[in-house]
Design a protein around this motif. Structure first.
Motif, PDB file in Angstrom:
ATOM      1  N   PRO A  94     -70.024  14.471 -46.264  1.00 17.02           N
ATOM      2  CA  PRO A  94     -70.999  14.921 -47.260  1.00 17.02           C
ATOM      3  C   PRO A  94     -70.513  14.580 -48.672  1.00 17.02           C
ATOM      4  CG  PRO A  94     -69.820  16.800 -46.319  1.00 17.02           C
ATOM      5  CD  PRO A  94     -69.319  15.584 -45.635  1.00 17.02           C
ATOM      6  N   VAL A  95     -71.467  14.343 -49.552  1.00 13.99           N
ATOM      7  CA  VAL A  95     -71.183  14.015 -50.946  1.00 13.99           C
ATOM      8  C   VAL A  95     -71.900  15.022 -51.836  1.00 13.99           C
ATOM      9  CG1 VAL A  95     -71.504  12.297 -52.779  1.00 13.99           C
ATOM     10  CG2 VAL A  95     -70.916  11.546 -50.462  1.00 13.99           C
ATOM     11  N   VAL A  96     -71.188  15.513 -52.855  1.00 14.80           N
ATOM     12  CA  VAL A  96     -71.808  16.352 -53.869  1.00 14.80           C
ATOM     13  C   VAL A  96     -71.719  15.590 -55.179  1.00 14.80           C
ATOM     14  CG1 VAL A  96     -71.797  18.549 -55.098  1.00 14.80           C
ATOM     15  CG2 VAL A  96     -71.158  18.481 -52.669  1.00 14.80           C
ATOM     16  N   LEU A  97     -72.856  15.224 -55.716  1.00 11.03           N
ATOM     17  CA  LEU A  97     -72.956  14.522 -56.988  1.00 11.03           C
ATOM     18  C   LEU A  97     -72.985  15.569 -58.091  1.00 11.03           C
ATOM     19  CD1 LEU A  97     -73.294  11.691 -58.182  1.00 11.03           C
ATOM     20  CD2 LEU A  97     -75.731  11.899 -57.793  1.00 11.03           C
ATOM     21  N   VAL A  98     -72.099  15.447 -59.098  1.00 13.67           N
ATOM     22  CA  VAL A  98     -71.918  16.485 -60.108  1.00 13.67           C
ATOM     23  C   VAL A  98     -72.245  15.947 -61.502  1.00 13.67           C
ATOM     24  CG1 VAL A  98     -70.274  18.138 -61.095  1.00 13.67           C
ATOM     25  CG2 VAL A  98     -70.045  17.445 -58.693  1.00 13.67           C
ATOM     26  N   ASP A  99     -73.063  16.698 -62.243  1.00 15.10           N
ATOM     27  CA  ASP A  99     -73.331  16.374 -63.643  1.00 15.10           C
ATOM     28  C   ASP A  99     -73.404  17.679 -64.432  1.00 15.10           C
ATOM     29  OD1 ASP A  99     -73.658  14.730 -65.808  1.00 15.10           O
ATOM     30  OD2 ASP A  99     -75.680  14.066 -65.299  1.00 15.10           O
ATOM     31  N   ASP A 100     -73.264  17.567 -65.743  1.00 16.17           N
ATOM     32  CA  ASP A 100     -73.233  18.781 -66.557  1.00 16.17           C
ATOM     33  C   ASP A 100     -74.609  19.397 -66.743  1.00 16.17           C
ATOM     34  OD1 ASP A 100     -74.020  16.671 -68.228  1.00 16.17           O
ATOM     35  OD2 ASP A 100     -72.890  17.401 -69.953  1.00 16.17           O
ATOM     36  N   VAL A 101     -75.630  18.579 -67.044  1.00 17.32           N
ATOM     37  CA  VAL A 101     -76.971  19.101 -67.309  1.00 17.32           C
ATOM     38  C   VAL A 101     -77.990  18.312 -66.492  1.00 17.32           C
ATOM     39  CG1 VAL A 101     -78.733  19.510 -69.074  1.00 17.32           C
ATOM     40  CG2 VAL A 101     -76.324  19.754 -69.666  1.00 17.32           C
ATOM     41  N   LEU A 102     -78.849  19.028 -65.800  1.00 22.78           N
ATOM     42  CA  LEU A 102     -79.979  18.402 -65.110  1.00 22.78           C
ATOM     43  C   LEU A 102     -81.200  18.636 -65.970  1.00 22.78           C
ATOM     44  CD1 LEU A 102     -81.423  17.022 -62.785  1.00 22.78           C
ATOM     45  CD2 LEU A 102     -81.455  19.201 -61.580  1.00 22.78           C
ATOM     46  N   LEU A 112     -78.185   7.809 -56.895  1.00 26.45           N
ATOM     47  CA  LEU A 112     -78.362   8.102 -55.474  1.00 26.45           C
ATOM     48  C   LEU A 112     -78.176   6.880 -54.582  1.00 26.45           C
ATOM     49  CD1 LEU A 112     -81.429  10.530 -55.517  1.00 26.45           C
ATOM     50  CD2 LEU A 112     -79.006  11.109 -55.340  1.00 26.45           C
ATOM     51  N   ARG A 113     -78.687   5.765 -55.001  1.00 27.03           N
ATOM     52  CA  ARG A 113     -78.645   4.554 -54.164  1.00 27.03           C
ATOM     53  C   ARG A 113     -77.221   4.179 -53.777  1.00 27.03           C
ATOM     54  NH1 ARG A 113     -81.195  -1.377 -55.483  1.00 27.03           N
ATOM     55  NH2 ARG A 113     -80.459  -2.335 -53.559  1.00 27.03           N
ATOM     56  N   GLU A 114     -76.301   4.303 -54.721  1.00 28.97           N
ATOM     57  CA  GLU A 114     -74.912   3.950 -54.443  1.00 28.97           C
ATOM     58  C   GLU A 114     -74.363   4.739 -53.255  1.00 28.97           C
ATOM     59  OE1 GLU A 114     -73.176   1.471 -56.053  1.00 28.97           O
ATOM     60  OE2 GLU A 114     -75.131   1.098 -57.003  1.00 28.97           O
ATOM     61  N   PHE A 115     -74.748   5.997 -53.154  1.00 32.46           N
ATOM     62  CA  PHE A 115     -74.237   6.841 -52.071  1.00 32.46           C
ATOM     63  C   PHE A 115     -75.058   6.686 -50.798  1.00 32.46           C
ATOM     64  CE2 PHE A 115     -72.673   8.632 -55.987  1.00 32.46           C
ATOM     65  CZ  PHE A 115     -71.325   8.715 -55.699  1.00 32.46           C
ATOM     66  N   LEU A 116     -76.343   6.453 -50.940  1.00 32.74           N
ATOM     67  CA  LEU A 116     -77.181   6.222 -49.765  1.00 32.74           C
ATOM     68  C   LEU A 116     -76.767   4.935 -49.054  1.00 32.74           C
ATOM     69  CD1 LEU A 116     -80.643   7.302 -51.199  1.00 32.74           C
ATOM     70  CD2 LEU A 116     -79.187   8.567 -49.597  1.00 32.74           C
ATOM     71  N   GLU A 117     -76.371   3.927 -49.826  1.00 30.83           N
ATOM     72  CA  GLU A 117     -75.902   2.673 -49.225  1.00 30.83           C
ATOM     73  C   GLU A 117     -74.592   2.848 -48.462  1.00 30.83           C
ATOM     74  OE1 GLU A 117     -75.830  -0.117 -52.471  1.00 30.83           O
ATOM     75  OE2 GLU A 117     -77.946  -0.606 -52.216  1.00 30.83           O
ATOM     76  N   LYS A 118     -73.844   3.887 -48.780  1.00 28.04           N
ATOM     77  CA  LYS A 118     -72.595   4.186 -48.067  1.00 28.04           C
ATOM     78  C   LYS A 118     -72.863   5.042 -46.831  1.00 28.04           C
ATOM     79  CE  LYS A 118     -69.696   2.459 -51.144  1.00 28.04           C
ATOM     80  NZ  LYS A 118     -69.026   1.221 -50.883  1.00 28.04           N
ATOM     81  N   ASP A 119     -74.135   5.368 -46.601  1.00 28.09           N
ATOM     82  CA  ASP A 119     -74.557   6.116 -45.421  1.00 28.09           C
ATOM     83  C   ASP A 119     -73.866   7.470 -45.319  1.00 28.09           C
ATOM     84  OD1 ASP A 119     -76.149   6.451 -43.162  1.00 28.09           O
ATOM     85  OD2 ASP A 119     -74.588   5.682 -41.824  1.00 28.09           O
ATOM     86  N   CYS A 120     -73.853   8.213 -46.431  1.00 30.35           N
ATOM     87  CA  CYS A 120     -73.207   9.523 -46.421  1.00 30.35           C
ATOM     88  C   CYS A 120     -73.934  10.467 -45.471  1.00 30.35           C
ATOM     89  CB  CYS A 120     -73.125  10.114 -47.826  1.00 30.35           C
ATOM     90  SG  CYS A 120     -74.694  10.360 -48.641  1.00 30.35           S
ATOM     91  N   LEU A 123     -76.263  14.385 -48.978  1.00 30.11           N
ATOM     92  CA  LEU A 123     -76.056  14.219 -50.413  1.00 30.11           C
ATOM     93  C   LEU A 123     -76.639  15.439 -51.117  1.00 30.11           C
ATOM     94  CD1 LEU A 123     -75.085  12.365 -52.686  1.00 30.11           C
ATOM     95  CD2 LEU A 123     -77.263  11.174 -52.561  1.00 30.11           C
ATOM     96  N   GLU A 124     -75.762  16.146 -51.835  1.00 29.22           N
ATOM     97  CA  GLU A 124     -76.169  17.341 -52.562  1.00 29.22           C
ATOM     98  C   GLU A 124     -75.881  17.140 -54.041  1.00 29.22           C
ATOM     99  OE1 GLU A 124     -75.338  20.778 -49.306  1.00 29.22           O
ATOM    100  OE2 GLU A 124     -73.571  19.999 -50.356  1.00 29.22           O
ATOM    101  N   ILE A 125     -76.490  17.977 -54.872  1.00 30.57           N
ATOM    102  CA  ILE A 125     -76.316  17.858 -56.318  1.00 30.57           C
ATOM    103  C   ILE A 125     -75.855  19.191 -56.886  1.00 30.57           C
ATOM    104  CG2 ILE A 125     -77.540  17.505 -58.505  1.00 30.57           C
ATOM    105  CD1 ILE A 125     -79.266  15.445 -56.986  1.00 30.57           C
TER     106      ILE A 125
END
Length: 169
Positions: A94-102, A112-120, A123-125
């Motif tokens: 699993p991957v958790v993508l982290v940013d300061d402000v949504l 997202l595409r970068e992680f989807l191409e890695k077939d995670c 994918l959570e945010i």
């Protein structure tokens, strides 16, 4: 921009509390996993991912891999997205993508595409502050602080060695 005590919405202590709570939530949703990738969007998202990784390592047996994501935020289609260190296939991770402000979800949508191409595996945010102005179909799985703002207002998160604060401008 003027940062004052009056327009501060989160101070250092409150940010640390939010990070700790988010780490527990991430672990609760991923307690059956052996490993997890935290991908922080440079700059502030990466600093938050570092803090989340530290908390997760303290509270869980998860093997946490930290990566940084760099992209051109105003022209993401004309520049490559960089992930450091490079990731192998993530089929069982699993991957958790982290940013300061949504805000609009634009920055997160382009990554997202970068992680989807890695077939995670999933994918959570995670975001410290969610402003609720989505223009893209992006929703945070983990939010430190939810704040409805007007389009004219701005959130500025300052994460440096000397200061961890969030301001409403």
């Amino acid at each position: 921009m003027v940062f004052t005590k009056e327009n501060r919405i989160l101070d250092h202590h409150q940010i640390l509390q939010k990070i700790k709570r988010m780490a527990f939530e991430i672990y609760e949703q991923n307690f059956e996993e052996k490993q997890l990738v935290l991908a922080g969007i440079h700059e502030n998202g990466y600093f938050l991912a570092q803090a989340l990784a530290q908390e997760l390592r303290e509270i869980s047996p998860l093997e946490v891999q930290l990566v940084g994501v760099s992209l051109h935020k105003t022209e993401p289609l004309t520049h490559d997205i960089q992930i450091e260190p490079a990731l192998p296939a993530l089929t069982h991770t699993p991957v958790v993508l982290v940013d300061d402000v949504l805000n609009t979800g634009r920055t997160l949508a382009y990554t997202l595409r970068e992680f989807l191409e890695k077939d995670c595996k999933k994918l959570e945010i995670a975001t410290l502050i969610n402003r609720h102005h989505p223009l893209y179909p992006i929703a945070a799985t983990y939010t430190g602080y939810s704040l409805s703002t007007t389009l004219r207002e701005h959130i500025r998160v300052v994460l440096t060695e000397n200061e961890w604060n969030a301001y409403l401008l």
